[in-house]
Design an enzyme around this catalytic site. Structure first.
Site, PDB file in Angstrom:
ATOM      1  N   LYS A  20      -2.287  -5.631   9.714  1.00  0.00           N
ATOM      2  CA  LYS A  20      -3.388  -5.605   8.823  1.00  0.00           C
ATOM      3  C   LYS A  20      -4.168  -6.393  10.093  1.00  0.00           C
ATOM      4  O   LYS A  20      -3.105  -6.756  10.684  1.00  0.00           O
ATOM      5  CB  LYS A  20      -3.076  -6.334   7.567  1.00  0.00           C
ATOM      6  N   TYR A  60      -8.410   0.891  -0.955  1.00  0.00           N
ATOM      7  CA  TYR A  60      -8.202   0.147  -2.293  1.00  0.00           C
ATOM      8  C   TYR A  60      -8.838   0.774  -3.709  1.00  0.00           C
ATOM      9  O   TYR A  60      -8.995   0.190  -4.630  1.00  0.00           O
ATOM     10  CB  TYR A  60      -8.627  -0.979  -2.103  1.00  0.00           C
ATOM     11  N   ASN A 124      -0.141 -11.078   4.384  1.00  0.00           N
ATOM     12  CA  ASN A 124       0.991 -10.627   3.836  1.00  0.00           C
ATOM     13  C   ASN A 124       0.990  -9.565   5.271  1.00  0.00           C
ATOM     14  O   ASN A 124       2.209  -8.710   4.666  1.00  0.00           O
ATOM     15  CB  ASN A 124       1.226  -9.668   2.589  1.00  0.00           C
ATOM     16  N   HIS A 127       0.867  -3.285   5.231  1.00  0.00           N
ATOM     17  CA  HIS A 127       0.467  -2.358   4.177  1.00  0.00           C
ATOM     18  C   HIS A 127       1.218  -1.440   5.143  1.00  0.00           C
ATOM     19  O   HIS A 127       1.427  -0.242   5.721  1.00  0.00           O
ATOM     20  CB  HIS A 127      -0.743  -1.279   3.806  1.00  0.00           C
ATOM     21  N   GLU A 138      -3.020   8.429   1.896  1.00  0.00           N
ATOM     22  CA  GLU A 138      -3.856   7.549   2.730  1.00  0.00           C
ATOM     23  C   GLU A 138      -3.469   8.275   4.426  1.00  0.00           C
ATOM     24  O   GLU A 138      -4.742   7.796   5.007  1.00  0.00           O
ATOM     25  CB  GLU A 138      -2.857   6.163   2.489  1.00  0.00           C
TER      26      GLU A 138
HETATM   27  N1  UDP Z   1      -2.758  -8.922  -2.620  1.00  0.00           N
HETATM   28  C1  UDP Z   1      -3.612  -9.645  -2.969  1.00  0.00           C
HETATM   29  N2  UDP Z   1      -3.785 -11.003  -3.805  1.00  0.00           N
HETATM   30  C2  UDP Z   1      -2.525 -10.725  -4.557  1.00  0.00           C
HETATM   31  C3  UDP Z   1      -1.902  -9.193  -4.508  1.00  0.00           C
HETATM   32  C4  UDP Z   1      -2.333  -8.562  -4.180  1.00  0.00           C
HETATM   33  O1  UDP Z   1      -4.986 -10.519  -2.416  1.00  0.00           O
HETATM   34  O2  UDP Z   1      -2.420 -11.336  -5.886  1.00  0.00           O
HETATM   35  C5  UDP Z   1      -3.485  -7.783  -1.530  1.00  0.00           C
HETATM   36  C6  UDP Z   1      -2.367  -8.122  -0.611  1.00  0.00           C
HETATM   37  O3  UDP Z   1      -2.815  -7.832   0.185  1.00  0.00           O
HETATM   38  C7  UDP Z   1      -1.671  -6.767  -0.854  1.00  0.00           C
HETATM   39  C8  UDP Z   1      -2.245  -5.701  -1.182  1.00  0.00           C
HETATM   40  O4  UDP Z   1      -3.476  -6.491  -1.980  1.00  0.00           O
HETATM   41  O5  UDP Z   1      -1.134  -6.464   0.165  1.00  0.00           O
HETATM   42  C9  UDP Z   1      -2.421  -4.264  -2.705  1.00  0.00           C
HETATM   43  O6  UDP Z   1      -1.436  -4.627  -3.283  1.00  0.00           O
HETATM   44  P1  UDP Z   1      -0.617  -4.199  -3.933  1.00  0.00           P
HETATM   45  O7  UDP Z   1      -0.493  -4.626  -5.714  1.00  0.00           O
HETATM   46  O8  UDP Z   1      -1.150  -2.383  -3.481  1.00  0.00           O
HETATM   47  O9  UDP Z   1       0.385  -4.382  -2.869  1.00  0.00           O
HETATM   48  P2  UDP Z   1       1.357  -3.807  -2.223  1.00  0.00           P
HETATM   49  O10 UDP Z   1       1.615  -2.358  -2.004  1.00  0.00           O
HETATM   50  O11 UDP Z   1       0.418  -4.241  -0.446  1.00  0.00           O
HETATM   51  O12 UDP Z   1       2.295  -4.635  -1.710  1.00  0.00           O
END
Ligand code: UDP
Length: 161
Positions: A20, A60, A124, A127, A138
């Site tokens: 990211k 998303y 974080n 992805h 994806e």
């Molecule tokens: N995210 C965020 N706030 C939250 C939860 C998720 O900003 O409370 C962001 C974070 O960058 C995350 C992305 O949204 O990686 C997608 O969320 P998902 O639940 O799909 O998590 P992932 O699969 O990336 O672990």
């Protein structure tokens, strides 16, 4: 019923990973690629890009009703370069998620990417597809078929029995 062509399972399983914008800004691209290379997975596609609004909306789609959706899409993922990649190998979808750590870095063990390099759930670093279905969706969203390179892996017989 077989949902996946056999070409996409076993040692040919594929996942979509993306460093990211925070990972790019913090110079973590090399470190992240290094981890997946050393593990034994095979890089089959990669590009540095600015993700478009349309692409991020599609990517998303499942999160569109979440309170953080607009910030995630516009102020984070759309804010700078992303390194999009396809990696291949046995159980790569599940293993990559283990190597990433949990969504929130606070829950991620040291040794994982998010555990080693992140603090905030909204920054974080990386992805990774959460299932083989998501991976297939994806990969086809981020890459054209001709951007995926099928190459003979000469290390394969040292990585697999
Ligand atoms: N995210 C965020 N706030 C939250 C939860 C998720 O900003 O409370 C962001 C974070 O960058 C995350 C992305 O949204 O990686 C997608 O969320 P998902 O639940 O799909 O998590 P992932 O699969 O990336 O672990």
């Amino acid at each position: 019923a077989h949902i996946f062509p056999s070409a996409w399972s076993g040692v040919n399983e594929r996942t979509f990973l993306a460093v990211k914008p925070d990972g790019c800004q913090r110079r973590l691209v090399g470190e992240i690629i290094r981890r997946f290379e050393r593990k034994g997975f095979r890089l089959v596609a990669m590009k540095l890009m600015q993700a478009s609004e349309t692409l991020l909306k599609d990517h998303y789609i499942a999160l569109r009703d979440r309170p953080f959706y607009n910030r995630l899409k516009d102020l984070y993922m759309g804010s700078g370069p992303v390194v999009a990649m396809v990696w291949q190998g046995l159980d790569v979808v599940k293993t990559a998620r283990l190597m990433l750590g949990e969504t929130n870095p606070v829950d991620s063990l040291p040794g994982t990417i998010r555990g080693d390099f992140g603090v905030d759930v909204s920054r974080n670093v990386i992805h990774g597809s959460d299932s083989r279905e998501s991976a297939q969706r994806e990969i086809s969203l981020w890459f054209r078929p001709d951007e995926i390179v099928c190459w003979q892996d000469h290390a394969e017989r040292w990585i697999y029995e």
